[in-house]
Design a protein around this motif. Structure first.
Motif, PDB file in Angstrom:
ATOM      1  N   ASN A 194       6.347  -8.880   6.251  1.00 57.92           N
ATOM      2  CA  ASN A 194       6.507  -9.932   7.277  1.00 57.92           C
ATOM      3  C   ASN A 194       7.610  -9.566   8.269  1.00 57.92           C
ATOM      4  O   ASN A 194       8.019  -8.525   8.311  1.00 57.92           O
ATOM      5  CB  ASN A 194       7.019 -11.303   6.550  1.00 57.92           C
ATOM      6  CG  ASN A 194       8.026 -11.108   5.714  1.00 57.92           C
ATOM      7  OD1 ASN A 194       9.216 -10.742   6.409  1.00 57.92           O
ATOM      8  ND2 ASN A 194       8.338 -11.544   4.397  1.00 57.92           N
ATOM      9  N   GLU A 247      10.273 -10.685   9.420  1.00 60.31           N
ATOM     10  CA  GLU A 247      11.804 -10.603   9.204  1.00 60.31           C
ATOM     11  C   GLU A 247      11.972  -9.352   8.347  1.00 60.31           C
ATOM     12  O   GLU A 247      13.034  -8.670   8.815  1.00 60.31           O
ATOM     13  CB  GLU A 247      12.041 -11.884   8.144  1.00 60.31           C
ATOM     14  CG  GLU A 247      13.718 -11.829   7.858  1.00 60.31           C
ATOM     15  CD  GLU A 247      14.124 -12.932   6.845  1.00 60.31           C
ATOM     16  OE1 GLU A 247      15.242 -13.063   6.194  1.00 60.31           O
ATOM     17  OE2 GLU A 247      13.251 -13.858   6.617  1.00 60.31           O
ATOM     18  N   GLU A 248      11.228  -8.830   7.447  1.00 60.03           N
ATOM     19  CA  GLU A 248      11.352  -7.482   6.931  1.00 60.03           C
ATOM     20  C   GLU A 248      11.311  -6.421   8.014  1.00 60.03           C
ATOM     21  O   GLU A 248      11.938  -5.357   8.007  1.00 60.03           O
ATOM     22  CB  GLU A 248      10.390  -7.390   5.592  1.00 60.03           C
ATOM     23  CG  GLU A 248      10.834  -8.201   4.507  1.00 60.03           C
ATOM     24  CD  GLU A 248       9.722  -7.926   3.253  1.00 60.03           C
ATOM     25  OE1 GLU A 248       8.808  -6.747   3.441  1.00 60.03           O
ATOM     26  OE2 GLU A 248       9.670  -8.638   2.447  1.00 60.03           O
ATOM     27  N   LEU A 284       0.048 -10.406  10.573  1.00 59.83           N
ATOM     28  CA  LEU A 284       1.408 -10.431   9.753  1.00 59.83           C
ATOM     29  C   LEU A 284       1.744 -12.014   9.585  1.00 59.83           C
ATOM     30  O   LEU A 284       1.422 -12.885  10.438  1.00 59.83           O
ATOM     31  CB  LEU A 284       2.721  -9.924  10.530  1.00 59.83           C
ATOM     32  CG  LEU A 284       3.125  -8.476  10.312  1.00 59.83           C
ATOM     33  CD1 LEU A 284       4.246  -8.130  10.839  1.00 59.83           C
ATOM     34  CD2 LEU A 284       3.172  -8.379   8.623  1.00 59.83           C
ATOM     35  N   ARG A 285       2.101 -12.458   8.176  1.00 63.12           N
ATOM     36  CA  ARG A 285       2.325 -13.508   8.027  1.00 63.12           C
ATOM     37  C   ARG A 285       3.613 -14.109   9.039  1.00 63.12           C
ATOM     38  O   ARG A 285       4.377 -13.688   9.298  1.00 63.12           O
ATOM     39  CB  ARG A 285       2.750 -13.614   6.489  1.00 63.12           C
ATOM     40  CG  ARG A 285       1.691 -13.510   5.394  1.00 63.12           C
ATOM     41  CD  ARG A 285       1.955 -13.784   4.337  1.00 63.12           C
ATOM     42  NE  ARG A 285       3.266 -13.613   3.878  1.00 63.12           N
ATOM     43  CZ  ARG A 285       3.417 -12.283   3.202  1.00 63.12           C
ATOM     44  NH1 ARG A 285       2.284 -11.550   2.689  1.00 63.12           N
ATOM     45  NH2 ARG A 285       4.523 -12.236   2.523  1.00 63.12           N
ATOM     46  N   GLU A 286       3.311 -15.703   9.178  1.00 68.14           N
ATOM     47  CA  GLU A 286       4.345 -16.414   9.487  1.00 68.14           C
ATOM     48  C   GLU A 286       4.488 -16.451  11.100  1.00 68.14           C
ATOM     49  O   GLU A 286       4.711 -17.582  11.899  1.00 68.14           O
ATOM     50  CB  GLU A 286       5.594 -16.209   9.054  1.00 68.14           C
ATOM     51  CG  GLU A 286       5.847 -16.330   7.694  1.00 68.14           C
ATOM     52  CD  GLU A 286       7.124 -15.777   6.998  1.00 68.14           C
ATOM     53  OE1 GLU A 286       7.940 -15.042   7.501  1.00 68.14           O
ATOM     54  OE2 GLU A 286       7.113 -15.683   5.811  1.00 68.14           O
ATOM     55  N   ARG A 287       4.207 -15.183  11.677  1.00 68.45           N
ATOM     56  CA  ARG A 287       4.471 -15.198  13.172  1.00 68.45           C
ATOM     57  C   ARG A 287       3.205 -14.355  13.671  1.00 68.45           C
ATOM     58  O   ARG A 287       2.626 -13.437  13.218  1.00 68.45           O
ATOM     59  CB  ARG A 287       5.559 -14.377  13.635  1.00 68.45           C
ATOM     60  CG  ARG A 287       6.933 -15.194  13.568  1.00 68.45           C
ATOM     61  CD  ARG A 287       8.154 -14.270  13.942  1.00 68.45           C
ATOM     62  NE  ARG A 287       8.073 -13.879  15.280  1.00 68.45           N
ATOM     63  CZ  ARG A 287       9.032 -13.131  16.090  1.00 68.45           C
ATOM     64  NH1 ARG A 287       9.981 -12.786  14.969  1.00 68.45           N
ATOM     65  NH2 ARG A 287       8.958 -12.995  17.085  1.00 68.45           N
TER      66      ARG A 287
END
Length: 199
Positions: free
Chosen positions: A25, A27-28, A47-50
């Motif tokens: 993701n 953040e990582e 990618l997840r979330e963004r």
């Protein structure tokens, strides 16, 4: 996970190449980028979330020298130019051959650009006919990402969360989209996106 495993197998075909790090993701991804130096980043557009284009913008701000190759399943003729405008050095589709993916990685890592012949032709046509653009081609990379999320049925709150902005800012992007395209509302955006093969 399946995509990353596939990339591991493809990269293993080239002697001396290694995948130095992976991220599931955003953040990582940025945590890893702050800790190490990389020759090239292969970025999944989903990618997840963004949103991928939003992530690409942050990469360009924080790591301007890092070459980025977009790996995507979205139609190349619709998304490649937006990714290149947002700072990517190349765009390759997930269903490309292993040789094409390796060639794209090698070329982008060397500081060059990778796109298909079709996208190269599309770029040339855009230069020759700068005023003859489809409505979605009038949008900035961020506006296009908002446009795409509206077309997918996302609410303003969901779009704001995905982009890390306020609902008011997301609504401002929507207003700019309507102004630039001449559309009257979300229904027009959805209908156009379906007809143009954007979703």
């Amino acid at each position: 996970m399946i995509i990353r495993r596939g990339m591991q197998l493809i990269v293993a075909k080239r002697a001396g190449w290694t995948i130095a790090a992976e991220a599931a993701n955003a953040e990582e991804l940025f945590e890893v980028l702050r800790q190490e130096h990389f020759d090239v980043l292969v970025l999944d557009l989903t990618l997840r979330e963004r949103s991928g284009i939003d992530i690409l913008g942050q990469i360009r701000r924080e790591h301007p020298a890092l070459p980025v190759l977009i790996l995507a399943s979205e139609p190349e003729e619709q998304y490649a130019l937006h990714c290149l405008r947002a700072g990517a050095r190349g765009y390759v589709q997930k269903d490309s051959s292993a040789d094409d993916i390796l060639g794209a990685i090698e070329r982008v890592a060397a500081g060059r650009t990778w796109v298909s012949a079709d996208v190269t032709e599309q770029m040339a046509q855009e230069l020759l006919r700068p005023t003859d653009k489809a409505p979605h081609q009038l949008l900035s990379p961020r506006e296009f990402e908002v446009f795409r999320m509206i077309a997918l049925g996302r609410t303003m709150s969901e779009i704001a969360a995905a982009l890390g902005v306020s609902v008011k800012t997301a609504s401002t992007y929507r207003a700019r989209i309507l102004e630039k395209t001449g559309f009257h509302g979300n229904a027009d955006i959805v209908g156009y996106a379906i007809r143009a093969g954007l979703i």
